[in-house]
Motif scaffolding. Structure first.
Motif, PDB file in Angstrom:
ATOM      1  N   ILE A 156      46.770 -29.048 -25.459  1.00  0.00           N
ATOM      2  CA  ILE A 156      46.635 -28.150 -26.611  1.00  0.00           C
ATOM      3  C   ILE A 156      45.167 -27.879 -26.919  1.00  0.00           C
ATOM      4  O   ILE A 156      44.771 -26.738 -27.147  1.00  0.00           O
ATOM      5  N   GLU A 157      44.370 -28.939 -26.917  1.00  0.00           N
ATOM      6  CA  GLU A 157      42.953 -28.813 -27.267  1.00  0.00           C
ATOM      7  C   GLU A 157      42.086 -28.378 -26.091  1.00  0.00           C
ATOM      8  O   GLU A 157      40.892 -28.162 -26.257  1.00  0.00           O
ATOM      9  N   ASN A 158      42.691 -28.329 -24.902  1.00  0.00           N
ATOM     10  CA  ASN A 158      41.951 -27.975 -23.687  1.00  0.00           C
ATOM     11  C   ASN A 158      40.754 -28.899 -23.478  1.00  0.00           C
ATOM     12  O   ASN A 158      39.635 -28.452 -23.224  1.00  0.00           O
ATOM     13  N   GLU A 159      41.020 -30.189 -23.636  1.00  0.00           N
ATOM     14  CA  GLU A 159      39.994 -31.229 -23.493  1.00  0.00           C
ATOM     15  C   GLU A 159      40.517 -32.281 -22.519  1.00  0.00           C
ATOM     16  O   GLU A 159      41.730 -32.469 -22.393  1.00  0.00           O
ATOM     17  N   PRO A 160      39.626 -33.018 -21.866  1.00  0.00           N
ATOM     18  CA  PRO A 160      40.073 -34.145 -21.028  1.00  0.00           C
ATOM     19  C   PRO A 160      40.727 -35.217 -21.912  1.00  0.00           C
ATOM     20  O   PRO A 160      40.340 -35.392 -23.072  1.00  0.00           O
ATOM     21  N   ILE A 161      41.694 -35.931 -21.342  1.00  0.00           N
ATOM     22  CA  ILE A 161      42.398 -36.943 -22.132  1.00  0.00           C
ATOM     23  C   ILE A 161      41.455 -38.044 -22.596  1.00  0.00           C
ATOM     24  O   ILE A 161      41.638 -38.621 -23.667  1.00  0.00           O
ATOM     25  N   GLY A 162      40.414 -38.335 -21.803  1.00  0.00           N
ATOM     26  CA  GLY A 162      39.434 -39.348 -22.202  1.00  0.00           C
ATOM     27  C   GLY A 162      38.709 -38.948 -23.485  1.00  0.00           C
ATOM     28  O   GLY A 162      38.433 -39.784 -24.339  1.00  0.00           O
ATOM     29  N   THR A 163      38.420 -37.673 -23.613  1.00  0.00           N
ATOM     30  CA  THR A 163      37.777 -37.172 -24.832  1.00  0.00           C
ATOM     31  C   THR A 163      38.708 -37.333 -26.028  1.00  0.00           C
ATOM     32  O   THR A 163      38.285 -37.735 -27.114  1.00  0.00           O
ATOM     33  N   ILE A 164      39.979 -37.044 -25.808  1.00  0.00           N
ATOM     34  CA  ILE A 164      40.963 -37.180 -26.892  1.00  0.00           C
ATOM     35  C   ILE A 164      41.092 -38.641 -27.301  1.00  0.00           C
ATOM     36  O   ILE A 164      41.117 -38.958 -28.496  1.00  0.00           O
ATOM     37  N   LYS A 165      41.146 -39.529 -26.327  1.00  0.00           N
ATOM     38  CA  LYS A 165      41.257 -40.961 -26.647  1.00  0.00           C
ATOM     39  C   LYS A 165      40.023 -41.442 -27.400  1.00  0.00           C
ATOM     40  O   LYS A 165      40.135 -42.191 -28.378  1.00  0.00           O
ATOM     41  N   SER A 166      38.864 -41.005 -26.959  1.00  0.00           N
ATOM     42  CA  SER A 166      37.621 -41.396 -27.629  1.00  0.00           C
ATOM     43  C   SER A 166      37.595 -40.860 -29.061  1.00  0.00           C
ATOM     44  O   SER A 166      37.236 -41.581 -29.998  1.00  0.00           O
ATOM     45  N   ARG A 167      38.004 -39.612 -29.221  1.00  0.00           N
ATOM     46  CA  ARG A 167      38.033 -39.012 -30.560  1.00  0.00           C
ATOM     47  C   ARG A 167      39.022 -39.752 -31.457  1.00  0.00           C
ATOM     48  O   ARG A 167      38.746 -39.989 -32.638  1.00  0.00           O
ATOM     49  N   LEU A 168      40.157 -40.145 -30.879  1.00  0.00           N
ATOM     50  CA  LEU A 168      41.155 -40.890 -31.650  1.00  0.00           C
ATOM     51  C   LEU A 168      40.588 -42.232 -32.090  1.00  0.00           C
ATOM     52  O   LEU A 168      40.730 -42.624 -33.251  1.00  0.00           O
ATOM     53  N   HIS A 169      39.946 -42.919 -31.178  1.00  0.00           N
ATOM     54  CA  HIS A 169      39.360 -44.227 -31.516  1.00  0.00           C
ATOM     55  C   HIS A 169      38.363 -44.081 -32.660  1.00  0.00           C
ATOM     56  O   HIS A 169      38.406 -44.850 -33.635  1.00  0.00           O
ATOM     57  N   GLN A 170      37.469 -43.113 -32.553  1.00  0.00           N
ATOM     58  CA  GLN A 170      36.473 -42.902 -33.605  1.00  0.00           C
ATOM     59  C   GLN A 170      37.131 -42.515 -34.930  1.00  0.00           C
ATOM     60  O   GLN A 170      36.727 -42.975 -35.996  1.00  0.00           O
ATOM     61  N   SER A 171      38.156 -41.696 -34.847  1.00  0.00           N
ATOM     62  CA  SER A 171      38.850 -41.250 -36.056  1.00  0.00           C
ATOM     63  C   SER A 171      39.506 -42.421 -36.774  1.00  0.00           C
ATOM     64  O   SER A 171      39.394 -42.561 -37.992  1.00  0.00           O
TER      65      SER A 171
END
Length: 184
Positions: A156-171
């Motif tokens: 959906i976000e057109n981002e690598p899954i690693g970026t999503i995981k990192s963003r989730l962790h920070q969030s």
């Protein structure tokens, strides 16, 4: 117990060490309660029931937390999310199967003190969430409230899954910090 890391406490929980579970409870109850409270749309009774199910699952589960796969808080929220989804599914089946009996059940009148506490808690959670950036709020909404997987969110976000995981962790880290600072 306070000096131990979450992963050490979870290893003790697997060995049925009750003080370790109590320490995990003390450390993460605000985040777990807030998560479930939002998931149940502010239903305090269901929230309390699901909180018990989450910690019962930690106590009885055979699968354990693996620190190599991610942070403990993310794992705990995934467990919580799964318990919430299971609870809602079972609850909806129960309601569907007993729909004809609902007419005979007395109406529950909620304790007004719970409404006040719920209002304060809801406000503090909303306040903590409002401090997150727009992409962080969107990620949490997509994952925890709309039920998308990390892979689906990456598409959906057109981002690598690693970026999503990192963003989730920070969030999640920031959300926990804001909830603790907020005095919940």
């Amino acid at each position: 117990m306070k000096e131990k890391l979450d992963k050490e406490l979870m290893a003790l929980v697997m060995k049925k060490h009750r003080p370790a579970l109590e320490e995990l409870y003390d450390r993460h109850i605000k985040l777990i309660y807030g998560f479930i409270f939002k998931f149940t749309n502010g239903n305090a009774e269901k929230t309390k029931e699901i909180v018990q199910l989450v910690f019962l699952k930690l106590w009885t589960t055979k699968s354990s937390y693996n620190p190599e796969k991610g942070h403990f808080v993310s794992w705990l929220l995934t467990v919580t999310r799964n318990v919430c989804v299971d609870y809602v599914r079972k609850d909806s089946v129960h309601i569907r199967n007993n729909k004809h009996m609902d007419m005979n059940h007395p109406i529950d009148i909620e304790d007004p003190n719970n409404d006040i506490e719920n209002g304060i808690l809801h406000s503090e959670i909303a306040n903590a969430k409002s401090k997150l950036s727009k992409p962080q709020k969107r990620l949490i909404d997509l994952l925890y409230w709309k039920g998308y997987s990390l892979t689906e969110i990456a598409k959906i976000e057109n981002e690598p899954i690693g970026t999503i995981k990192s963003r989730l962790h920070q969030s999640l880290k920031l959300l926990k910090k804001y909830l603790e600072v907020g005095g919940l």
